[in-house]
Motif scaffolding. Structure first.
Motif, PDB file in Angstrom:
ATOM      1  N   UNK A  85       0.825  -1.202   0.000  1.00 30.23           N
ATOM      2  CA  UNK A  85       0.000   0.000   0.000  1.00 30.23           C
ATOM      3  C   UNK A  85       0.866   1.262   0.000  1.00 30.23           C
ATOM      4  N   UNK A  86       1.949   1.230   0.742  1.00 34.01           N
ATOM      5  CA  UNK A  86       2.847   2.377   0.861  1.00 34.01           C
ATOM      6  C   UNK A  86       3.851   2.437  -0.290  1.00 34.01           C
ATOM      7  N   UNK A  87       3.737   1.507  -1.230  1.00 37.75           N
ATOM      8  CA  UNK A  87       4.646   1.421  -2.369  1.00 37.75           C
ATOM      9  C   UNK A  87       6.087   1.227  -1.906  1.00 37.75           C
ATOM     10  N   UNK A  88       6.254   0.484  -0.817  1.00 32.00           N
ATOM     11  CA  UNK A  88       7.577   0.229  -0.255  1.00 32.00           C
ATOM     12  C   UNK A  88       8.093  -1.160  -0.626  1.00 32.00           C
ATOM     13  N   UNK A  89       7.340  -1.887  -1.430  1.00 28.29           N
ATOM     14  CA  UNK A  89       7.762  -3.214  -1.863  1.00 28.29           C
ATOM     15  C   UNK A  89       8.784  -3.086  -2.992  1.00 28.29           C
ATOM     16  N   UNK A  90       9.435  -4.180  -3.284  1.00 29.85           N
ATOM     17  CA  UNK A  90      10.420  -4.192  -4.359  1.00 29.85           C
ATOM     18  C   UNK A  90       9.668  -4.201  -5.690  1.00 29.85           C
ATOM     19  N   UNK A  91       9.980  -3.230  -6.512  1.00 31.45           N
ATOM     20  CA  UNK A  91       9.356  -3.145  -7.832  1.00 31.45           C
ATOM     21  C   UNK A  91      10.478  -3.274  -8.856  1.00 31.45           C
ATOM     22  N   UNK A  92      10.483  -4.364  -9.589  1.00 32.41           N
ATOM     23  CA  UNK A  92      11.532  -4.603 -10.577  1.00 32.41           C
ATOM     24  C   UNK A  92      11.034  -4.055 -11.917  1.00 32.41           C
ATOM     25  N   UNK A  93      11.153  -2.753 -12.059  1.00 32.10           N
ATOM     26  CA  UNK A  93      10.703  -2.101 -13.274  1.00 32.10           C
ATOM     27  C   UNK A  93      11.494  -0.809 -13.442  1.00 32.10           C
ATOM     28  N   UNK A  94      12.364  -0.799 -14.415  1.00 34.00           N
ATOM     29  CA  UNK A  94      13.224   0.366 -14.589  1.00 34.00           C
ATOM     30  C   UNK A  94      12.500   1.533 -15.256  1.00 34.00           C
ATOM     31  N   UNK A  95      11.341   1.286 -15.823  1.00 32.42           N
ATOM     32  CA  UNK A  95      10.618   2.335 -16.526  1.00 32.42           C
ATOM     33  C   UNK A  95       9.507   2.974 -15.689  1.00 32.42           C
ATOM     34  N   UNK A  96       8.994   2.263 -14.707  1.00 32.44           N
ATOM     35  CA  UNK A  96       7.810   2.676 -13.955  1.00 32.44           C
ATOM     36  C   UNK A  96       7.931   4.095 -13.404  1.00 32.44           C
ATOM     37  N   UNK A 139       1.357   4.599 -15.013  1.00 32.19           N
ATOM     38  CA  UNK A 139       1.638   3.865 -13.773  1.00 32.19           C
ATOM     39  C   UNK A 139       0.398   3.113 -13.315  1.00 32.19           C
ATOM     40  N   UNK A 140      -0.758   3.741 -13.438  1.00 32.37           N
ATOM     41  CA  UNK A 140      -2.014   3.079 -13.053  1.00 32.37           C
ATOM     42  C   UNK A 140      -2.257   1.852 -13.920  1.00 32.37           C
ATOM     43  N   UNK A 141      -1.936   1.951 -15.213  1.00 29.68           N
ATOM     44  CA  UNK A 141      -2.099   0.802 -16.107  1.00 29.68           C
ATOM     45  C   UNK A 141      -1.158  -0.331 -15.706  1.00 29.68           C
ATOM     46  N   UNK A 142       0.091  -0.001 -15.368  1.00 28.78           N
ATOM     47  CA  UNK A 142       1.034  -1.008 -14.886  1.00 28.78           C
ATOM     48  C   UNK A 142       0.511  -1.638 -13.601  1.00 28.78           C
ATOM     49  N   UNK A 143      -0.055  -0.816 -12.720  1.00 33.27           N
ATOM     50  CA  UNK A 143      -0.622  -1.307 -11.466  1.00 33.27           C
ATOM     51  C   UNK A 143      -1.743  -2.315 -11.736  1.00 33.27           C
ATOM     52  N   UNK A 144      -2.623  -1.979 -12.647  1.00 33.26           N
ATOM     53  CA  UNK A 144      -3.731  -2.874 -12.988  1.00 33.26           C
ATOM     54  C   UNK A 144      -3.208  -4.193 -13.560  1.00 33.26           C
ATOM     55  N   UNK A 145      -2.284  -4.098 -14.497  1.00 32.21           N
ATOM     56  CA  UNK A 145      -1.746  -5.309 -15.118  1.00 32.21           C
ATOM     57  C   UNK A 145      -0.996  -6.166 -14.088  1.00 32.21           C
ATOM     58  N   UNK A 146      -0.203  -5.538 -13.256  1.00 28.44           N
ATOM     59  CA  UNK A 146       0.535  -6.281 -12.232  1.00 28.44           C
ATOM     60  C   UNK A 146      -0.386  -6.992 -11.257  1.00 28.44           C
TER      61      UNK A 146
END
Length: 181
Positions: free
Chosen positions: A75-86, A94-101
């Motif tokens: 929720x706090x976006x503190x998790x590991x996100x392996x995405x160099x473009x995000x 970003x919302x579209x990436x969130x939905x797809x993820x």
């Protein structure tokens, strides 16, 4: 945008509030982990006294810290996100990436983990499984239930994230306000 939040945003806010409270509560258990581990070590190596129940309680706390606070971390976006473009994307992308993820990875993972662990947890409850160690805790079934807590809290946070991302894509919620809904 209307001044009163819609029902889906109210649901997302309620989920966020519950996961925030759960995560903050679990985060405070780290203090118990430090103190409990210190006591176990001092008793064992300082006095030659075993403290099996306390040692197991520290293990239960450890499981709660990581699994109980996982949704809050996401929720706090503190998790590991392996995405160099995000980070370079705009709010809608970003919302579209969130939905797809969420749809392709998070929710299927949660459903699989819930399905795969259901028998494991329910069998522990059916037998009121306790520690196999002398002097251990009699609540192993509660510790195993933390897996389902992870599944439920992450699934709900995924739903909350989907709702907020859909509102961002629809232009009904500014991307900057997603964390403040």
């Amino acid at each position: 945008m209307s001044s009163a939040p819609s029902l889906p945003l109210c649901i997302a806010h309620a989920i966020d509030t519950v996961n925030h409270l759960l995560g903050r509560t679990c985060a405070w258990l780290t203090l118990f982990l430090v103190l409990g581990t210190t006591v176990v070590v001092v008793l064992r190596y300082g006095f030659g006294i075993g403290a099996t129940a306390l040692q197991e309680a520290v293990l239960y706390g450890h499981a709660l810290v990581f699994m109980g606070a996982a949704a809050w971390t996401m929720q706090r976006n503190a998790h590991v996100r392996v995405d160099i473009f995000y980070q370079q994307f705009g709010g809608r992308r970003q919302a579209l990436v969130e939905i797809m993820g969420n749809l392709l990875f998070l929710l299927p993972f949660c459903l699989f983990l819930g399905w795969a662990s259901w028998d494991y947890v329910s069998n522990a409850w059916a037998t009121h499984e306790g520690s196999s160690e002398s002097g251990g805790l009699k609540f192993v079934y509660l510790q195993k239930s933390i897996i389902l807590l992870l599944v439920v809290s992450l699934t709900l946070q995924g739903v909350s994230n989907l709702i907020k991302a859909a509102y961002v894509i629809a232009g009904r919620l500014p991307a900057e306000e997603v964390k403040h809904v």
